[in-house]
Design an enzyme around this catalytic site. Structure first.
Site, short mmCIF file in Angstrom:
data_model
loop_
_atom_site.label_atom_id
_atom_site.label_comp_id
_atom_site.label_asym_id
_atom_site.label_seq_id
_atom_site.Cartn_x
_atom_site.Cartn_y
_atom_site.Cartn_z
CE LYS A 79 29.37 59.70 6.73
NZ LYS A 79 29.58 60.35 8.04
CB SER A 154 31.96 57.84 10.01
OG SER A 154 31.04 58.91 9.99
CB SER A 178 31.76 61.68 11.28
OG SER A 178 31.94 60.50 12.01
N1 GLN Z 1 33.82 58.53 15.74
C1 GLN Z 1 32.61 58.85 16.41
C2 GLN Z 1 31.79 57.62 16.62
O1 GLN Z 1 32.24 56.59 16.24
C3 GLN Z 1 31.85 59.90 15.66
C4 GLN Z 1 31.13 59.38 14.50
C5 GLN Z 1 30.39 60.43 13.75
O2 GLN Z 1 30.58 61.63 13.96
N2 GLN Z 1 29.48 59.99 12.91
O3 GLN Z 1 30.72 57.64 17.13
#
Ligand code: GLN
Length: 469
Positions: A79, A154, A178
């Site tokens: 990532k 994400s 994410s």
């Molecule tokens: N979707 C969640 C957020 O927008 C989690 C994001 C993540 O785990 N990096 O904060």
């Protein structure tokens, strides 16, 4: 079987028996990337010649008759918020568009030591803020099962890479879901380790008390292999610890599965509910006991998460000021440099979070928002502690909804935040959890989430493996 279908241990065996070489395997994945990345857009950067020379090293060791580690010669996608020395690390932000990582993240150096073949860097929501990978400055990733759908986020680029055959496995990061959400949306396995089980050194920080790096893989067994390779105490991350490696043998008739009643309420997609309940029934039929548990503060976890994570983000992202790092707009006054660089370097969602977090931490509001959210966090932790007095693992859907169409929720931040309702509590409590595929609705995959107590990754992996095979 084609090379793309093989799992980590199958590849390891194949390499050892010289059925194929690491270079052939690497070329196979590079070819897949060439044909599919245009439409899926998993990768932001591809590392062709360096990957091939890493693969050659493993082939040389094998032809010299040497034993190689389990991940030697195996292609991985990373990532793009995890540093790989000498490669750009953009966090999918204009702010870091040209930032080149000066060192390897600890997880990357651990994989490199085993001889991993790093294929490239994958797309994400900018600074890992989002649930669909649509918040990337470089454009959205598409779900390989149906290109008009989001892959989740994400870590959408990482999950889509594994699901679409563009990488054998991948690393993601999970602050509020994410790793698990994109694993669920793409029909692959994703493990969020216990807070502290894996070093965060070299991970671009979003919310430091919640962030964890973990594997996204095709199978549970692969997730275990990668987790074991990256876990452990690191002197460069003072929050990391050396977990006790206790193997745990599943005795299905002694397994107590907790099902929280607050997770099966109005708002859940009925088809998701059916598939997840069907998966739990499979355990019950094999002899496990299914016990209803209550996590009474569940409804407050999401609002608490959306106070705590932006607060930490607003502090972590203060370093991107147009001077120390990244994008810089030359202006006459220092204040204008700050305003223009941050105003143009960050996308809309990141700016929204910085404003939310700055507000929640400002004097006069701190007590009302941040402090109360921290109190809720303690309640959420206590909820899990009392549930785990009665059960060994907890099972829930990973997401209340099916993958949605690209563009469907992007204009509605609240609808997007609600997608995380089943994953954020786990980060607030610092627990390990994984998502495994438990069926599909049409082409769209559904994930089962299995949650464990701190440092019980091996237990949830063993429980998940029962379903996987
Ligand atoms: N979707 C969640 C957020 O927008 C989690 C994001 C993540 O785990 N990096 O904060």
């Amino acid at each position: 079987m084609s090379l793309t279908e093989l799992t980590i241990s199958q590849v390891h065996e194949g390499l050892k028996k010289k059925e194929f070489s690491a270079v052939e395997l690497c070329r196979n994945y590079l070819d897949n990337i060439k044909t599919r990345n245009k439409e899926v857009f998993s990768f932001l950067a591809i590392r062709e010649s360096a990957a091939l020379s890493e693969a050659e090293k493993t082939d040389d060791l094998i032809s010299n008759g040497q034993e190689t580690p389990i991940l030697a010669g195996i292609p991985v996608a990373v990532k793009d918020n995890i540093l790989v020395e000498g490669m750009k690390c953009t966090a999918a932000s204009k702010m870091l568009e040209n930032y080149v990582a000066p060192y390897d993240a600890t997880v990357v150096s651990k994989l490199k030591k085993q001889g991993a073949v790093i294929l490239g860097k994958t797309n994400l929501d900018e600074f890992a803020m989002g649930s669909s990978t649509e918040n990337s400055y470089f454009g959205p990733t598409h779900n390989p099962h149906d290109l008009s759908y989001v892959p989740g986020g994400s870590s959408g680029g990482s999950a889509a890479a594994v699901a679409g055959g563009l990488s054998l496995y991948a690393l993601g990061s999970d602050t509020g879901g994410s790793i698990r959400l994109p694993a669920s949306f793409c029909g692959v396995v994703g493990l969020k380790p216990t807070y502290g089980a894996v070093s965060r050194y070299g991970l671009i920080a979003f919310a430091s008390s919640l962030d964890q790096i973990g594997p996204i893989t095709k199978t549970v067994e692969d997730a275990k292999i990668v987790f074991e390779a990256i876990a452990g105490r690191d002197s460069l991350d003072s929050t990391s610890i050396e977990p006790k490696i206790e193997n745990w043998k599943l005795e299905i008739e002694n397994l107590r599965i907790g099902v929280p009643k607050e997770y099966f309420v109005k708002g859940i997609n009925p088809e998701v509910e059916k598939l997840v309940k069907g998966a739990i029934l499979k355990y019950e039929k094999a002899g496990a006991r299914v016990i209803e548990v209550s996590l009474p503060h569940t409804e407050y976890a999401l609002p608490a998460y959306y106070i705590i994570s932006p607060s930490e983000a607003s502090a972590n992202l203060a370093r991107y000021d147009g001077i120390k790092y990244g994008f810089s707009q030359k202006e006459k006054s220092l204040l204008d440099v700050y305003l223009k660089s941050r105003g143009e370097g960050f996308g809309a969602e990141v700016r929204r979070r910085i404003m939310l977090g700055t507000y929640a931490l400002s004097s006069g509001y701190y007590e009302a928002y941040y402090k109360r959210a921290q109190k809720v966090r303690t309640k959420v932790i206590e909820d899990f502690q009392s549930a785990f007095k009665k059960v060994d693992v907890i099972m829930t859907p990973t997401s209340p909804v099916l993958p949605f169409k690209i563009g469907e929720k992007i204009e509605d931040p609240l609808a997007m935040y609600l997608v995380d309702v089943y994953t954020v509590s786990i980060n607030l409590a610092g627990l390990p959890a994984l998502s495994i595929p438990c069926g599909q609705v049409g082409k769209l995959p559904v994930g089962l989430q299995i949650i464990g107590q701190p440092f019980e990754e091996r237990k949830i992996l063993a429980v998940a493996k029962f379903y996987d095979h």
